[in-house]
Structure formats: C-alpha cells, structure tokens
Design an enzyme around this catalytic site. Structure first.
Site, PDB file in Angstrom:
ATOM      1  N   CYS A  76       0.837  -1.201   0.000  1.00  0.00           N
ATOM      2  CA  CYS A  76       0.000   0.000   0.000  1.00  0.00           C
ATOM      3  C   CYS A  76       0.869   1.247   0.000  1.00  0.00           C
ATOM      4  CB  CYS A  76      -0.899   0.051   1.240  1.00  0.00           C
ATOM      5  SG  CYS A  76      -2.017  -1.345   1.419  1.00  0.00           S
ATOM      6  N   ASP A  77       0.296   2.338  -0.459  1.00  0.00           N
ATOM      7  CA  ASP A  77       0.945   3.636  -0.330  1.00  0.00           C
ATOM      8  C   ASP A  77      -0.130   4.702  -0.183  1.00  0.00           C
ATOM      9  OD1 ASP A  77       3.819   4.918  -0.707  1.00  0.00           O
ATOM     10  OD2 ASP A  77       2.338   6.270  -1.573  1.00  0.00           O
TER      11      ASP A  77
END
Length: 203
Positions: A76-77
């Site tokens: 994720c970011d």
C-alpha cells in the site's frame, strides 16, 4: 472454536505498524517484508494513479524475493490529496507545521493505493481507496504540542487516526481503515479479483 489455519501465506510489503495492526485485527497473520522502494521520482497523471504506481512498485519488489515465493503479497501507499497536491510524510517539523496549519478547519482526501500479487499463480491486481477527512480548528497550542511528539513526521499528511492527532479529526466520509493505511473492504475486493477470499488467509 480452534483458530483457522490459513491455506495461503500473506506477506505485508510494509514496515507500517498501523497496517500490520489492521490486518491482524481482522484475523490475518501477515509476515512483514519491507520493500525498500525509493518513493521519490515516481510520476503519474493524477494522485489516484500515483498511489497505485507506488503500491505496485512495492509489491513487485517484495514478490520478486525468494522469501515471498508462494505467498500473497499486499502493498500500500498513502497520500493526502489537498487541492490535488500530494502530501506524503513531511520532511521536517517546519513542513509538518505548514501542512497542518493549511489543513486546520478544512477537508482533504486521503488516498491509498493497494496492490496484490499472488506469487503462486502470477495473478495481480491493484486499486485505490479514497476517504474524505474533515479537520477541526485546533489551536496553536495544540499544534505545538502535537509537533513536539514527533508523530507527524512518520505519517502521510502529518496525521493519523490511530495516534495523537485523532482528536483533531472531526469526521470522515468513507473507510476509516483507509486513512490509517489499508482499506480492508478494498483488500477483500482485490482478493476476489485474483481468485481468493479472506477465508483463505484468515489465521
């Protein structure tokens, strides 16, 4: 009832303790392998595409490692979208102060890109979640005290819902987990796209 035995390994491609807590709290037991991807220099046509590109780069880096063989990798970011300007982790307290002063009494969009790669089958998918966050009109004294904790330097947008900044958020519209760093509803949807269910990964 005995705990479930997962049929597949789950690898979290992140050093984020908040993402790890979200997954373990939802019944998963992920292994953590940090990607080491340099987030600078990435370009995309818009912020949703940017967070997806960053998540994909992290997932790909971890999926290529021998220790991830046979596992499902999730990466994720997150970025805070303030008038289409990306706020990641601030570089220093002065930048954190400027950002939080701008956010006081207004709303912004927290965007988190997600990428899943099943290293056993090669199947992969990605997507982004968005949550609107409305900030309180916190005082200068509150801002000074919060900056002194050092917390804002470690989180996208200089705030988080699972830390000392939580009282400064008046409301959210959307998935609160997305603001913390991982959208569990989107995680479930993406698993289905690669032929898996949450039950395959529950511990």
């Amino acid at each position: 009832m005995a705990p479930a035995t997962p049929t597949r390994r789950l690898v979290l491609a992140s050093a984020s303790p908040a993402r790890l807590r979200l997954l373990t709290g939802a019944g998963f037991a992920p292994e953590v392998i940090v990607s080491g991807v340099d987030e600078d220099g990435f370009e995309a046509p818009d912020l949703p595409a940017l967070v997806i590109a960053l998540a994909e780069a992290k997932a790909e880096a971890v999926a290529a490692r021998p220790e991830a063989v046979g596992a499902v990798v999730v990466a994720c970011d997150s970025l805070l979208d303030v008038d289409r300007v990306a706020y990641g982790k601030p570089a220093d307290p002065a930048e954190a102060r400027a950002r939080l002063q701008r956010l006081r009494g207004r709303s912004a969009i927290l965007r988190t890109g997600h990428c899943l790669i099943d290293t056993a089958t090669g199947r992969r998918t990605s997507g982004a979640a968005a949550t609107e966050v409305a900030f309180a009109r916190f005082t200068d004294d509150e801002l000074d005290a919060y900056l002194a904790t050092g917390e804002p330097l470690h989180v996208a947008g200089a705030f988080t819902l699972d830390g000392r900044s939580a009282p400064f958020v008046e409301r959210i519209i959307g998935d609160h987990g997305n603001v913390i760093g991982l959208s569990l509803p989107l995680f479930r949807t993406l698993l289905a796209e690669i032929g898996l269910t949450v039950m395959d990964l529950w511990s």
